[in-house]
Motif scaffolding. Structure first.
Motif, mmCIF file in Angstrom:
data_model
loop_
_atom_site.group_PDB
_atom_site.id
_atom_site.type_symbol
_atom_site.label_atom_id
_atom_site.label_comp_id
_atom_site.label_asym_id
_atom_site.label_seq_id
_atom_site.Cartn_x
_atom_site.Cartn_y
_atom_site.Cartn_z
ATOM 1 N N ASP A 185 0.831 -1.209 0.000
ATOM 2 C CA ASP A 185 0.000 0.000 0.000
ATOM 3 C C ASP A 185 0.864 1.257 0.000
ATOM 4 O O ASP A 185 0.670 2.168 -0.807
ATOM 5 C CB ASP A 185 -0.931 -0.005 1.213
ATOM 6 N N THR A 195 1.365 3.592 -3.387
ATOM 7 C CA THR A 195 0.887 4.970 -3.278
ATOM 8 C C THR A 195 2.004 5.959 -3.587
ATOM 9 O O THR A 195 1.787 6.961 -4.285
ATOM 10 C CB THR A 195 0.323 5.234 -1.865
ATOM 11 N N ALA A 217 -4.603 3.204 0.008
ATOM 12 C CA ALA A 217 -5.752 2.331 -0.244
ATOM 13 C C ALA A 217 -6.579 2.133 1.021
ATOM 14 O O ALA A 217 -7.812 2.144 0.975
ATOM 15 C CB ALA A 217 -5.264 0.981 -0.787
ATOM 16 N N ALA A 229 -5.297 -3.426 -3.856
ATOM 17 C CA ALA A 229 -5.029 -2.003 -3.610
ATOM 18 C C ALA A 229 -5.397 -1.162 -4.817
ATOM 19 O O ALA A 229 -5.942 -0.056 -4.680
ATOM 20 C CB ALA A 229 -3.557 -1.818 -3.251
ATOM 21 N N VAL A 241 -9.163 -0.753 -5.071
ATOM 22 C CA VAL A 241 -9.660 0.164 -4.045
ATOM 23 C C VAL A 241 -9.429 1.610 -4.472
ATOM 24 O O VAL A 241 -10.264 2.491 -4.239
ATOM 25 C CB VAL A 241 -8.963 -0.091 -2.696
ATOM 26 N N LYS A 242 -8.304 1.853 -5.144
ATOM 27 C CA LYS A 242 -7.955 3.204 -5.542
ATOM 28 C C LYS A 242 -8.751 3.702 -6.742
ATOM 29 O O LYS A 242 -8.831 4.901 -6.995
ATOM 30 C CB LYS A 242 -6.456 3.293 -5.873
#
Length: 332
Positions: free
Chosen positions: A249, A253, A272, A327, A330-331
Motif C-alpha cells: 500500500d 501509493t 488504499a 489495492a 480500491v484506488k
C-alpha cells in the motif's frame, strides 16, 4: 521471572502507561485535530505509542538476561528503537524539518546494521547470495523505508497495532514450525507491548499512536526481519511477505504520487486503506480485513517460504500480486 510473567508485565506496563499518557495529553491539550486529510472527525489525544516504546525497551535487557536475546540484538534494537522514538516524540511536540528527520533515520538504520553485521546472505531460488556492500545499501534503504511507511500507514484506528500483532504472531508460528524457537520471544514481547496500547486504540480510538510509536514499530519490525536472515536466509522472505499489506500500500501509493508529479513529503489521504475506510465508513472493518488478509493469505505463504516448500521470491511475488490487485481496485 519466567518469560510468560514477563509478557504479562509488558502488557500491564503498556496498558497503564497508555492510560497515563492519555490523561497527560488531555491536560496538556496534545490533540490530533481533524483536517481535510484526516481519517477521523473527533479531536483525539496523541502520543500513546510511547507506552509501546517504554514497555518493549524495558523488557529487552530482561530478555537478554534470560539468554533469550543476543547482546548484539539487544544493542541494535534498544539503540535504534530509542533514537527513533526520541525523534518521533520531538516531532509530535514540535515539528522537525523533513531533511533532519530523514538524516536521523539513516543514522538509526546505520546503527542497527552495525550490530547486525550488515545484511546476511539472501536466499534466491535455493541459492544463498552474499550481496556485499550493495546489500548493505539496500538494507539501509529498507530500514529507513520501513520506518517511514509504518508512519504513513498509521492513519485509522487500530490498524498499525493490529498489523504489528498479526505479523509478529504469524512470524512466531513460522519460527515454531521451522524449529527456530529462540527467535520467538522478541516478537512475542512486542506483541504484548502493542496489545496493551491497542486496548486504548481499538476503534473508536481514545488515543493515537503518534510518530514516536509508529516509527518505533516500523524500525523494530524491520530489524527483527533482517536479523532473522542470519538464522535462515528464507526467514527474511517470510517477514517481507507478512508485512506485505503495509509495504504494498505505502510503496504503490508513493509510486503513483511520484508519477503524478506530486510532492512526496506532503501529507495526503490517498492510501488504499484510507480510501477504503472512507468508502465503508468503518475503521474497525478495514483493520479487521487487514488482519484477515494477514492470517488467511499472507501467513500460509510466509510458512511455505519459511519452510522452504516454496522459493521465497516466488512466494513473495504471488503474495504481493494479489495485494497489488486489491489495492489498485480500491484506488479506482
Amino acid at each position: 521471572m519466567t518469560v510468560w510473567w514477563l509478557l504479562v508485565a509488558v502488557f500491564a506496563v503498556s496498558w497503564v502507561l497508555t492510560f497515563i499518557l492519555r490523561r497527560y495529553a488531555l491536560i496538556k491539550s496534545l490533540m490530533d485535530i481533524p483536517n481535510a486529510r484526516s481519517s477521523h472527525s473527533v479531536p483525539t489525544p496523541r502520543g500513546g505509542g510511547v507506552a509501546i516504546v517504554v514497555a518493549f525497551l524495558l523488557a529487552l535487557p530482561v530478555l537478554a538476561g534470560m539468554k533469550m536475546l543476543s547482546p548484539a540484538a539487544l544493542y541494535g534494537l534498544f539503540g535504534a528503537g530509542l533514537l527513533v522514538a526520541v525523534i518521533g516524540f520531538a516531532d509530535d511536540h514540535k515539528h522537525i524539518a523533513a531533511r533532519w528527520r530523514l538524516l536521523g533515520h539513516f543514522i538509526v538504520a546505520a546503527w542497527a546494521l552495525f550490530w547486525l553485521n550488515g545484511l546476511p546472505s539472501v536466499e534466491l531460488f535455493g541459492i544463498n547470495i552474499d550481496l556485499g556492500w550493495f546489500g548493505n545499501v539496500l538494507a539501509l534503504v529498507y530500514l529507513v523505508w520501513m520506518l517511514n511507511l509504518y508512519n504513513f500507514m498509521d492513519g485509522i484506528d487500530g490498524l498499525a497495532s493490529a498489523e504489528a500483532i498479526s505479523v509478529c504472531l504469524g512470524m512466531c508460528l513460522v519460527y515454531w514450525l521451522s524449529g527456530n524457537l529462540e527467535l520467538i520471544w522478541a516478537p512475542l514481547i512486542l506483541t504484548a507491548a502493542v496489545a496493551g496500547f491497542l486496548c486504548w486504540n481499538f476503534p473508536p480510538a481514545r488515543i493515537f499512536m503518534g510518530d514516536a510509536g509508529s516509527g518505533f514499530l516500523g524500525i523494530i519490525l524491520a530489524i527483527l526481519a533482517l536479523s532473522s536472515a542470519a538464522y535462515g536466509a528464507n526467514l527474511l522472505w517470510s517477514w517481507l511477505i507478512m508485512l506485505g499489506v503495509f509495504i504494498v500500500d505505502a510503496t504503490l501509493t508513493l509510486v503513483i504520487r511520484a508519477l503524478k508529479g506530486e510532492r512526496l513529503h506532503q501529507a495526503h489521504n490517498q492510501h488504499a486503506y484510507q480510501q477504503a475506510a472512507r468508502r465503508y465508513e468503518s475503521h474497525l472493518f478495514i483493520s479487521g480485513w487487514v488482519v484477515c488478509i494477514n492470517v488467511a493469505w499472507l501467513m500460509p505463504m510466509a510458512i511455505l517460504a519459511g519452510l522452504g516448500i516454496l522459493p521465497g521470491a516466488v512466494a513473495l511475488v504471488i503474495s504481493y500480486a494479489l495485494l497489488i490487485i486489491v489495492a489498485t481496485k480500491v484506488k479506482i
